[in-house]
Design a protein around this motif. Sequence first.
Motif, PDB file in Angstrom:
ATOM      1  N   ARG A  74       0.819  -1.214   0.000  1.00 53.16           N
ATOM      2  CA  ARG A  74       0.000   0.000   0.000  1.00 53.16           C
ATOM      3  C   ARG A  74       0.852   1.263   0.000  1.00 53.16           C
ATOM      4  NH1 ARG A  74      -3.006   0.417   4.583  1.00 53.16           N
ATOM      5  NH2 ARG A  74      -1.848  -1.159   5.672  1.00 53.16           N
ATOM      6  N   GLY A  75       2.163   1.119  -0.247  1.00 48.63           N
ATOM      7  CA  GLY A  75       3.041   2.277  -0.309  1.00 48.63           C
ATOM      8  C   GLY A  75       3.520   2.776   1.042  1.00 48.63           C
ATOM      9  N   LEU A  76       3.214   2.051   2.110  1.00 49.54           N
ATOM     10  CA  LEU A  76       3.621   2.500   3.448  1.00 49.54           C
ATOM     11  C   LEU A  76       5.141   2.457   3.614  1.00 49.54           C
ATOM     12  CD1 LEU A  76       0.900   0.764   5.679  1.00 49.54           C
ATOM     13  CD2 LEU A  76       0.773   2.927   4.447  1.00 49.54           C
ATOM     14  N   GLY A  77       5.769   1.389   3.131  1.00 52.64           N
ATOM     15  CA  GLY A  77       7.216   1.274   3.251  1.00 52.64           C
ATOM     16  C   GLY A  77       7.942   2.352   2.468  1.00 52.64           C
ATOM     17  N   THR A  78       7.471   2.628   1.267  1.00 50.35           N
ATOM     18  CA  THR A  78       8.097   3.674   0.453  1.00 50.35           C
ATOM     19  C   THR A  78       8.015   5.017   1.156  1.00 50.35           C
ATOM     20  OG1 THR A  78       7.532   2.478  -1.572  1.00 50.35           O
ATOM     21  CG2 THR A  78       8.070   4.819  -1.802  1.00 50.35           C
ATOM     22  N   GLU A  79       6.837   5.349   1.665  1.00 54.72           N
ATOM     23  CA  GLU A  79       6.703   6.641   2.344  1.00 54.72           C
ATOM     24  C   GLU A  79       7.530   6.684   3.623  1.00 54.72           C
ATOM     25  OE1 GLU A  79       3.103   9.464   2.550  1.00 54.72           O
ATOM     26  OE2 GLU A  79       3.041   8.288   4.412  1.00 54.72           O
ATOM     27  N   ALA A  80       7.582   5.586   4.353  1.00 54.10           N
ATOM     28  CA  ALA A  80       8.376   5.547   5.593  1.00 54.10           C
ATOM     29  C   ALA A  80       9.854   5.777   5.289  1.00 54.10           C
ATOM     30  CB  ALA A  80       8.176   4.213   6.308  1.00 54.10           C
TER      31      ALA A  80
END
Length: 193
Positions: free
Chosen positions: A114-120
């Motif tokens: 869901r793109g959480l890792g990229t944003e983190a």
Amino acid sequence: MPDERIAPDLATKPTLVGERVALRPFTDDDLAGLFAALADPEVCRLTGSPPEPFDEARLRDWYGSRNTQADRLDLAVVDRARGGCVGEVVLNEWDAPNRSCNVRTLIGPAGRDRGLGTEAVRLVVGYGFERLGLHRISLEVFAINPRARRVYEKVGFVAEGVLRQVLRDGDDWVDATVMSILAHEWVAHRGRP
């Protein structure tokens, strides 16, 4: 950019908020999400951690001590839409003369795809360059973890070389790619090359 002569303040644990995630110091409420992530067989395999039962008391002590560490920055990754901790991001291995750190991240099943890792990763790397005055941030990613490598490439990390056969995976040996991002690269694209 902060003064180069000043060592970064890794003792201060910020809260960094993006659209999808918040990075913040750990609380006791994060433990269930962290335990779920660390117990996940895929997380164990992709991070090279042996799949073994973990000692909850030891992990509780570990995460309970992260907010007081002055030589590293460990932050919980909180899913803003669902409200729970899904993993962690860490800046560690501080090298003062060279103004560099290592970054690592762990996202459990509740935070995947869901793109959480990229944003983190973008948030913590931006903090490293813009607030801590780092010159270089590096990492190693195993060849069996192409999803993580894509995240790092999306943020602007560049492959530097390969560490051959560093991890035993069943009957196979796995390489690790060394990647880094430099301050001037971050300035040029802010994690969106």
